[in-house]
Design a protein around this motif. Structure first.
Motif, mmCIF file in Angstrom:
data_model
loop_
_atom_site.group_PDB
_atom_site.id
_atom_site.type_symbol
_atom_site.label_atom_id
_atom_site.label_comp_id
_atom_site.label_asym_id
_atom_site.label_seq_id
_atom_site.Cartn_x
_atom_site.Cartn_y
_atom_site.Cartn_z
ATOM 1 N N ASN A 74 -2.069 -10.041 1.654
ATOM 2 C CA ASN A 74 -3.375 -9.249 2.440
ATOM 3 C C ASN A 74 -2.795 -7.787 3.178
ATOM 4 O OD1 ASN A 74 -5.664 -9.309 3.811
ATOM 5 N ND2 ASN A 74 -4.602 -9.372 5.537
ATOM 6 N N PHE A 75 -3.766 -6.977 3.034
ATOM 7 C CA PHE A 75 -3.721 -5.608 3.544
ATOM 8 C C PHE A 75 -3.984 -5.848 4.834
ATOM 9 C CE2 PHE A 75 -5.418 -1.516 4.500
ATOM 10 C CZ PHE A 75 -4.090 -0.611 4.037
ATOM 11 N N GLY A 76 -3.103 -5.727 6.125
ATOM 12 C CA GLY A 76 -3.441 -6.000 7.584
ATOM 13 C C GLY A 76 -2.770 -7.110 7.896
ATOM 14 N N VAL A 77 -2.440 -7.253 9.185
ATOM 15 C CA VAL A 77 -1.832 -8.416 9.842
ATOM 16 C C VAL A 77 -2.285 -9.535 10.137
ATOM 17 C CG1 VAL A 77 -1.940 -7.608 12.329
ATOM 18 C CG2 VAL A 77 0.313 -8.667 11.531
ATOM 19 N N GLY A 78 -3.959 -9.228 10.295
ATOM 20 C CA GLY A 78 -4.739 -10.193 10.863
ATOM 21 C C GLY A 78 -5.281 -11.111 9.336
ATOM 22 N N TYR A 79 -5.040 -12.347 9.377
ATOM 23 C CA TYR A 79 -5.611 -13.048 7.888
ATOM 24 C C TYR A 79 -6.384 -14.221 8.242
ATOM 25 C CZ TYR A 79 -1.627 -15.663 9.218
ATOM 26 O OH TYR A 79 -0.758 -16.664 10.212
ATOM 27 N N ALA A 236 -8.180 -7.069 18.953
ATOM 28 C CA ALA A 236 -7.823 -8.160 18.050
ATOM 29 C C ALA A 236 -8.749 -8.334 16.850
ATOM 30 C CB ALA A 236 -7.243 -9.187 18.829
ATOM 31 N N ARG A 237 -9.531 -9.462 17.259
ATOM 32 C CA ARG A 237 -10.525 -9.915 16.431
ATOM 33 C C ARG A 237 -12.060 -10.214 17.171
ATOM 34 N NH1 ARG A 237 -8.496 -7.634 12.861
ATOM 35 N NH2 ARG A 237 -7.701 -8.458 10.939
ATOM 36 N N GLY A 238 -13.106 -9.788 16.887
ATOM 37 C CA GLY A 238 -14.268 -9.774 17.372
ATOM 38 C C GLY A 238 -14.744 -11.241 18.097
ATOM 39 N N PRO A 283 -15.190 1.790 15.814
ATOM 40 C CA PRO A 283 -15.429 1.226 14.407
ATOM 41 C C PRO A 283 -14.037 0.569 13.886
ATOM 42 C CG PRO A 283 -15.441 3.492 14.195
ATOM 43 C CD PRO A 283 -15.362 3.373 15.772
ATOM 44 N N HIS A 284 -13.415 -0.253 14.524
ATOM 45 C CA HIS A 284 -12.469 -0.950 13.950
ATOM 46 C C HIS A 284 -11.479 0.141 13.690
ATOM 47 C CE1 HIS A 284 -10.597 -4.993 12.151
ATOM 48 N NE2 HIS A 284 -9.594 -4.218 12.488
ATOM 49 N N LEU A 285 -10.912 1.023 14.601
ATOM 50 C CA LEU A 285 -9.883 2.173 14.200
ATOM 51 C C LEU A 285 -8.534 1.671 14.208
ATOM 52 C CD1 LEU A 285 -11.450 5.307 16.113
ATOM 53 C CD2 LEU A 285 -11.829 4.692 13.386
ATOM 54 N N GLY A 286 -8.417 0.424 14.579
ATOM 55 C CA GLY A 286 -6.758 0.054 14.988
ATOM 56 C C GLY A 286 -5.683 0.716 14.250
ATOM 57 N N THR A 287 -5.585 0.864 12.903
ATOM 58 C CA THR A 287 -4.843 1.147 12.345
ATOM 59 C C THR A 287 -5.202 2.302 11.199
ATOM 60 O OG1 THR A 287 -5.164 -0.186 10.341
ATOM 61 C CG2 THR A 287 -3.479 -0.806 11.823
ATOM 62 N N ALA A 288 -6.258 3.220 11.805
ATOM 63 C CA ALA A 288 -6.833 4.318 10.947
ATOM 64 C C ALA A 288 -5.924 5.348 10.914
ATOM 65 C CB ALA A 288 -8.380 4.244 11.396
#
Ligand code: 8YV
Length: 317
Positions: A74-79, A236-238, A283-288
């Protein structure tokens, strides 16, 4: 050459590296995989590099009796979009990209903390709409963040990175809630109940992983425990926040504002939140940022490469 599917366009350097190792297919769409594409990914590729929104449910794994895929990196820490139990049962290891996302996500948390407490989005809208009549001493007064108390829900990597920034950068007092006892290398107090934490802080940041265990963790009970001048930040997550309860709390002045990077039914954002001046919506910019997304991509590729060599995945979850 083994066949690799990358389910979204990724930065050029990541794709170039992937092509050096694998027969690489880059899906050009920017939307999550459909059910048919999910099934096909496990049937037709040796390795899959998916991301947020690619819903690898138990049903998808069950639909493929003899999967060709030997890893999902997975690309991202959250899975939370991958049923890891079902993946395990199917003999497919899953990995994520911890570390690569930590600082960028903590930065966004601090940005939202400041934006919501100091009413930055509201002020920006005022300037853009040409309704700013000029400075005056009681205009757009917000919450002065420096020196206040920050509550962190989930003291993992990202939670600790937020705590560092808030303590060293803004002199904030740090309190936190964490499922298990956790010691950290800055002055911080662990509070043993989430509603207890909610009642003691000026800003509360959510930094727990998504998934069944944290679904609707922040609900009416927790929001009612917060102080009326306090702000909630979610990076984190919505679905950790019950959005209907958040709207109710904001509409009834139970909290002063919210800064959100993620949404319960992403990318849908309720009109009620859009209509509220005291809510900052990103808009979910966390790692942008390009270098962050490159590092995430390289980390995911390290796992794909390990799987191709039949080695353990370095970031198996
Ligand atoms: C990612 C994130 O950019 O890493 C995560 O889990 O939430 C984001 O910052 C995105 O979700 C892709 O996984």
């Amino acid at each position: 050459m083994l066949k690799l599917l990358i389910t979204r366009p990724l930065p050029d350097r990541v794709i170039a590296k992937a092509r050096g190792f694998f027969d690489t297919t880059v899906r050009e769409k920017t939307t999550p995989l459909s059910r048919e594409e999910l099934v096909a990914s496990l049937k037709d590729y040796d390795l899959v590099l998916p991301t947020l929104g690619d819903m690898y449910s138990a049903e998808v794994f069950e639909a493929v009796s003899d999967p060709r895929a030997r890893a999902i990196a997975n690309f991202g820490v959250g899975y939370n979009h991958i049923d890891t139990q079902a993946a395990n049962n199917a003999g497919i290891p899953v990995s994520n990209t911890p570390g690569a996302v930590t600082d960028a996500t903590a930065d966004i948390a601090v940005m939202l903390m400041l934006m919501t407490s100091r009413r930055a989005a509201e002020g920006e809208r005022m300037v853009r709409s040409q309704s700013w009549g000029g400075w005056h001493p009681t205009q757009l007064l917000g919450l002065h963040m420096s020196g206040k108390t920050l509550g962190i829900v989930g003291m993992g990597r990202i939670g600790q990175a937020v705590a560092h920034r808030a303590h060293h950068g803004f002199g904030m007092t740090i309190k936190y809630f964490n499922r298990s006892p956790k010691t950290v290398d800055i002055p911080a107090e662990q509070i043993d109940s989430l509603s207890g934490l909610a009642g003691q802080v000026d800003i509360m940041v959510i930094a727990v992983p998504g998934g069944n265990a944290t679904h609707h963790l922040i609900n009416a009970e927790i929001l009612s425990a917060m102080q009326p001048h306090a702000h909630l930040v979610n990076i984190a997550r919505g679905d950790i926040v019950k959005e209907a309860d958040l709207i109710e709390a904001l509409e009834n002045g139970k909290i002063a504002g919210a800064g959100l990077d993620v949404y319960e039914f992403e990318p849908k954002v309720p009109q009620a939140l859009i209509d509220m001046e005291n809510v900052t919506l990103l808009p979910h910019l966390g790692t942008a940022a390009l270098d962050v997304r490159e590092n995430m991509g390289f980390m995911a590729l390290d796992n794909v490469i390990a799987a191709s060599e039949r080695k353990p995945l370095p970031n198996q979850v």
